[in-house]
Scaffold this active site. Structure first.
Site, PDB file in Angstrom:
ATOM      1  N   LYS A 126     -17.562 106.120  34.066  1.00 50.41           N
ATOM      2  CA  LYS A 126     -16.352 105.672  33.390  1.00 50.41           C
ATOM      3  C   LYS A 126     -15.205 105.585  34.382  1.00 50.41           C
ATOM      4  O   LYS A 126     -14.949 106.524  35.145  1.00 50.41           O
ATOM      5  CB  LYS A 126     -15.964 106.648  32.273  1.00 50.41           C
ATOM      6  CG  LYS A 126     -14.796 106.132  31.419  1.00 50.41           C
ATOM      7  CD  LYS A 126     -14.082 107.231  30.678  1.00 50.41           C
ATOM      8  CE  LYS A 126     -12.963 107.805  31.525  1.00 50.41           C
ATOM      9  NZ  LYS A 126     -11.965 108.589  30.775  1.00 50.41           N
TER      10      LYS A 126
ATOM     11  N   THR B 241      -9.421 112.303  21.037  1.00 53.22           N
ATOM     12  CA  THR B 241      -9.891 113.681  20.915  1.00 53.22           C
ATOM     13  C   THR B 241      -8.829 114.707  21.293  1.00 53.22           C
ATOM     14  O   THR B 241      -9.029 115.904  21.081  1.00 53.22           O
ATOM     15  CB  THR B 241     -11.142 113.909  21.780  1.00 53.22           C
ATOM     16  OG1 THR B 241     -10.869 113.520  23.125  1.00 53.22           O
ATOM     17  CG2 THR B 241     -12.315 113.110  21.251  1.00 53.22           C
TER      18      THR B 241
END
Length: 235
Positions: A35, A123
């Site tokens: 990522k 999150t």
């Protein structure tokens, strides 16, 4: 437990191209993708994203969120990177998500289209933080609401916390790809994450992919840390 496997994405959270490339090289034996996100892309640009990712499948986490035409144009500008996964914000609305879907389909060759993944609720947010933005109800309710919207408008999957996997599967079934950040191996510091699980817990809940950054990249031996998480996922 669902039948499909859960795979690891290593988050290369740095502004240093050489460091990102080293982490990628060290961990790709255990990880299925890497990522690169806002921090690296803003600091180094798209050419450096290509260099840091190398031949690894790229989860390009830019969380696009703007008017539909701008998001579609941005996706066209990212086509040269050939990411395997690309993120937008589900809260951008149906028209924006549909424009992103059309841009992916029109810009990328049929065999090289990235998964279009919509971020539901970050999150780092809990119920109190969500309520401060004017959203009533629970985090899970908002995640499911945005998940329905995004998948209905053409997203291939969703970014969600591990705690929302079960309600999303109940609402949307098995087809949407669920990519889960906020994963911390047992004993790791949670940092700025609010809704976390261990890799094994996320696997048991039914995540398709988990995203892990600092517990791997800040470990004394990143390769060993990635292998340990991969082993936990396959146990």
């Amino acid at each position: 437990m669902r039948g499909r496997s859960t795979r690891l994405i290593v988050a290369l959270d740095t502004k240093d191209t050489a460091q990102a490339a080293r982490w990628r090289h060290e961990t790709m034996g255990a990880a299925g993708a890497v990522k690169l996100g806002l921090e690296f892309t803003y600091a180094r640009g798209l050419d450096a994203v290509r260099e840091a990712a190398g031949d690894a499948p790229l989860f390009l986490d830019l969380k696009l969120h703007d008017i539909p035409n701008t998001v579609a144009s941005a996706i066209g500008s990212l086509a040269a990177l050939r990411p395997a996964m690309l993120t937008i914000h589900a809260s951008g609305g149906r028209a924006m998500i549909a424009a992103a879907r059309a841009a992916v389909d029109e810009t990328f060759p049929a065999g090289a289209r990235p998964l279009l993944l919509a971020v539901t609720v970050l999150t780092s947010m809990d119920a109190e933080a969500l309520h401060e933005t004017g959203v009533e109800g629970s985090v899970a309710e908002q995640v499911v609401r945005l998940g329905r919207l995004a998948v209905g408008a053409g997203a291939d999957g969703l970014i969600c916390s591990s705690h929302e996997i079960a309600p999303l599967r109940q609402a949307l079934g098995e087809k949407p790809v669920l990519v889960v950040p906020g994963i911390r191996p047992a004993g790791s510091a949670v940092g700025d994450q609010k809704r976390v699980m261990t890799p094994a817990q996320a696997r048991a809940a039914g995540a398709d992919w988990i995203v892990v950054g600092r517990p791997i990249t800040r470990a004394p031996d990143p390769a060993a840390a990635a292998r340990a998480i991969a082993a936990e996922l396959s146990a």
